[in-house]
Motif scaffolding. Structure first.
Motif, PDB file in Angstrom:
ATOM      1  N   LEU A  94       0.821  -1.234   0.054  1.00  0.00           N
ATOM      2  CA  LEU A  94       0.126  -0.006  -0.025  1.00  0.00           C
ATOM      3  C   LEU A  94       0.869   1.085   0.089  1.00  0.00           C
ATOM      4  O   LEU A  94       1.764   1.478   0.854  1.00  0.00           O
ATOM      5  N   ARG A  95       0.617   2.058  -0.784  1.00  0.00           N
ATOM      6  CA  ARG A  95       1.356   3.387  -0.982  1.00  0.00           C
ATOM      7  C   ARG A  95       0.409   4.526  -1.428  1.00  0.00           C
ATOM      8  O   ARG A  95      -0.516   4.310  -2.319  1.00  0.00           O
ATOM      9  N   LEU A  96       0.532   5.713  -1.010  1.00  0.00           N
ATOM     10  CA  LEU A  96      -0.337   6.776  -1.113  1.00  0.00           C
ATOM     11  C   LEU A  96       0.566   8.052  -1.800  1.00  0.00           C
ATOM     12  O   LEU A  96       1.615   8.263  -1.232  1.00  0.00           O
ATOM     13  N   SER A  97       0.108   8.643  -2.553  1.00  0.00           N
ATOM     14  CA  SER A  97       0.537   9.928  -3.098  1.00  0.00           C
ATOM     15  C   SER A  97      -0.349  11.091  -3.203  1.00  0.00           C
ATOM     16  O   SER A  97      -1.345  10.849  -4.149  1.00  0.00           O
ATOM     17  N   TRP A  98      -0.249  12.124  -2.289  1.00  0.00           N
ATOM     18  CA  TRP A  98      -1.260  12.915  -2.137  1.00  0.00           C
ATOM     19  C   TRP A  98      -0.763  14.113  -3.207  1.00  0.00           C
ATOM     20  O   TRP A  98       0.396  14.599  -3.186  1.00  0.00           O
ATOM     21  N   LEU A  99      -1.606  14.359  -4.273  1.00  0.00           N
ATOM     22  CA  LEU A  99      -1.173  15.178  -5.266  1.00  0.00           C
ATOM     23  C   LEU A  99      -1.806  16.523  -5.158  1.00  0.00           C
ATOM     24  O   LEU A  99      -1.544  17.403  -6.095  1.00  0.00           O
ATOM     25  N   GLY A 100      -2.283  16.987  -3.998  1.00  0.00           N
ATOM     26  CA  GLY A 100      -3.051  18.164  -3.709  1.00  0.00           C
ATOM     27  C   GLY A 100      -4.451  18.125  -3.830  1.00  0.00           C
ATOM     28  O   GLY A 100      -4.988  17.222  -4.433  1.00  0.00           O
ATOM     29  N   HIS A 101      -5.058  18.978  -2.978  1.00  0.00           N
ATOM     30  CA  HIS A 101      -6.444  19.087  -2.532  1.00  0.00           C
ATOM     31  C   HIS A 101      -6.948  17.710  -2.319  1.00  0.00           C
ATOM     32  O   HIS A 101      -6.566  17.150  -1.269  1.00  0.00           O
ATOM     33  N   ALA A 102      -7.836  17.116  -2.976  1.00  0.00           N
ATOM     34  CA  ALA A 102      -8.492  15.590  -2.661  1.00  0.00           C
ATOM     35  C   ALA A 102      -7.972  14.907  -3.747  1.00  0.00           C
ATOM     36  O   ALA A 102      -8.579  13.673  -3.769  1.00  0.00           O
ATOM     37  N   THR A 103      -7.194  15.050  -4.493  1.00  0.00           N
ATOM     38  CA  THR A 103      -6.566  14.148  -5.734  1.00  0.00           C
ATOM     39  C   THR A 103      -5.189  13.143  -4.949  1.00  0.00           C
ATOM     40  O   THR A 103      -4.574  13.841  -4.263  1.00  0.00           O
ATOM     41  N   VAL A 104      -5.646  12.027  -4.947  1.00  0.00           N
ATOM     42  CA  VAL A 104      -4.633  11.144  -4.171  1.00  0.00           C
ATOM     43  C   VAL A 104      -4.744   9.795  -5.138  1.00  0.00           C
ATOM     44  O   VAL A 104      -5.577   9.212  -5.696  1.00  0.00           O
ATOM     45  N   LEU A 105      -3.322   9.352  -5.410  1.00  0.00           N
ATOM     46  CA  LEU A 105      -3.200   8.135  -6.047  1.00  0.00           C
ATOM     47  C   LEU A 105      -2.823   7.061  -5.016  1.00  0.00           C
ATOM     48  O   LEU A 105      -1.906   7.305  -4.316  1.00  0.00           O
ATOM     49  N   ALA A 106      -3.801   6.004  -5.010  1.00  0.00           N
ATOM     50  CA  ALA A 106      -3.577   4.891  -4.193  1.00  0.00           C
ATOM     51  C   ALA A 106      -3.247   3.822  -4.692  1.00  0.00           C
ATOM     52  O   ALA A 106      -3.912   3.259  -5.753  1.00  0.00           O
ATOM     53  N   GLU A 107      -1.845   2.972  -4.401  1.00  0.00           N
ATOM     54  CA  GLU A 107      -1.527   1.882  -4.909  1.00  0.00           C
ATOM     55  C   GLU A 107      -1.636   0.805  -3.972  1.00  0.00           C
ATOM     56  O   GLU A 107      -1.285   0.845  -2.865  1.00  0.00           O
ATOM     57  N   LEU A 108      -2.664  -0.133  -4.098  1.00  0.00           N
ATOM     58  CA  LEU A 108      -2.981  -1.192  -3.141  1.00  0.00           C
ATOM     59  C   LEU A 108      -3.347  -2.445  -3.737  1.00  0.00           C
ATOM     60  O   LEU A 108      -3.581  -2.634  -4.847  1.00  0.00           O
ATOM     61  N   ASP A 109      -2.195  -3.557  -3.350  1.00  0.00           N
ATOM     62  CA  ASP A 109      -2.298  -4.968  -3.808  1.00  0.00           C
ATOM     63  C   ASP A 109      -2.397  -4.959  -5.184  1.00  0.00           C
ATOM     64  O   ASP A 109      -3.020  -5.802  -5.743  1.00  0.00           O
ATOM     65  N   GLY A 110      -1.354  -4.163  -5.768  1.00  0.00           N
ATOM     66  CA  GLY A 110      -1.155  -4.331  -7.164  1.00  0.00           C
ATOM     67  C   GLY A 110      -2.018  -3.551  -8.082  1.00  0.00           C
ATOM     68  O   GLY A 110      -1.833  -3.753  -9.373  1.00  0.00           O
TER      69      GLY A 110
END
Length: 384
Positions: A94-110
């Protein structure tokens, strides 16, 4: 007068306003248990704006507060996220990248899930008008790499951006949205077969993940009147090993505890803590309420979102994170506050380095446009 207003509205409409649901989509909306008396209803009685003073006074307060610490004193430090940082899968899954405001890239379980993608310079249907972002995006959409699912919480311009949606069509991603919002997506070129619309508590399997739309306390609107045929939602996304929660926009209400009991615990929650105001206390959470919601949800790690990108309310721009950290310390919640764009794994999240304090306040900022025009609302415009 009504006819003249309608005619004027038709003249200023652009594609960014989207379109109304029709056909089978509208029939499904009308059958929803959350749709009554011609509109979607909140889970608890809710007012869009609380008028303790006149609308003119509210607008004056918005403009006057633009001169008191609503903008940073210098450029907000942004981590320039590179494709190479996202190439290797997260060690923990699990990895999160907060890109600003409510935009988030979540990488989970492939799998890769992109929440509320907004790359636009302004959250507005018109170029050159509306709240302008306070920092550049840390990565281009083209450099994100593959995206499996795009999740939309609701149709406000700071959460649903036409240009970003159109740029993501070519990614092949599936799109998940609350009831009605798929009409906008299809209008902008997303194939209907790749759009999944859910009512509250409905779930769908997309790209090997289970997505559930959960109740939220908010409203929808891309025009001068509150939309009645579009639902808003928070989201639970669960993989084989991990699960995350994204609040979208919402006021605090007891339903977070039910979501935590039914779908939690969550490895991470991404919770709105900014753009709160005494003028709209029922549709946005304060930082203290955001921490409380995180605990209700049975979250392990809190990622505060919806602050530092757009100037949308009267509070100082950095106040949300300071209040969040203070509330979290008091209540024993674990919080991650990465620099915008910096990927991290919740299992080993870095301690906050208070990066925002270096550019905390600009004492004499110019007034800015108000994100949502404040005006008296007819009774049928206010979600109950």
């Amino acid at each position: 007068m009504r006819e003249l207003t309608a005619a004027g509205w038709r003249r200023v409409r652009t594609d960014a306003f989207g379109t109304e649901p029709t056909g089978a989509r509208l029939e499904r909306i009308l059958r929803s248990p959350n749709f009554a008396d011609g509109a979607f209803r909140n889970p608890v009685p809710t007012r869009r704006v609380v008028y303790e003073r006149s609308p003119l006074e509210v607008t004056r307060a918005q403009l006057a507060s633009g001169r008191t610490r609503r903008l940073p004193a210098g450029p907000i430090p942004v981590h320039q996220l590179r494709s190479a940082e996202l190439a290797a899968p997260p060690a923990s899954g699990l990895r999160l990248s907060w890109l600003g405001h409510a935009t988030v890239l979540a990488e989970l379980d492939g799998r890769r899930v992109l929440f509320d993608p907004v790359w636009a310079t302004r959250c507005s249907p018109f170029a050159g008008i509306g709240p302008k972002r306070l920092h550049p995006m840390p990565i281009r959409i083209a450099d994100l790499g593959p995206v499996d699912v795009v999740v939309i919480s609701h149709d406000h311009y700071d959460h649903l951006d036409m240009t970003s949606v159109r740029a993501l069509v070519g990614s092949g991603a599936e799109f998940a949205a609350p009831l009605g919002v798929g009409a906008h997506l299809e209008h902008w070129g997303v194939p209907a077969a790749r759009i999944t619309e859910l009512d509250w508590w409905e779930s769908a399997e997309l790209a090997g993940l289970t997505l559930t739309a959960t109740p939220a306390r908010h409203y929808c609107s891309r025009g001068p009147r509150t939309s009645t045929h579009f639902l808003w939602a928070s989201w639970s996304v669960a993989g084989p090993e991990h699960r995350v929660f994204h609040s979208g926009d919402t006021g605090y209400f007891p339903g977070f505890a039910e979501t935590g009991a039914r779908l939690g615990p969550f490895d991470a929650t991404m919770v709105q803590v900014g753009a709160y105001s005494p003028f709209w206390p029922e549709v946005h959470m304060t930082p203290e309420e955001g921490v409380r919601a995180h605990l209700d949800l049975r979250g392990e790690l809190l990622l505060p979102i919806h602050w530092a990108t757009f100037n949308l309310a009267q509070h100082p721009w950095e106040e949300p994170v300071e209040r969040t950290l203070a509330a979290a310390a008091e209540l024993g919640a674990r919080v991650a506050v990465p620099r915008i764009g910096a990927p991290f794994e919740p299992a080993a999240a870095p301690a906050p380095d208070h990066w925002w304090r270096a550019v905390a306040a600009l004492p004499e900022a110019e007034p800015v446009a108000v994100a949502q025009p404040v005006r008296p609302a007819a009774e049928d415009e206010v979600p109950a």
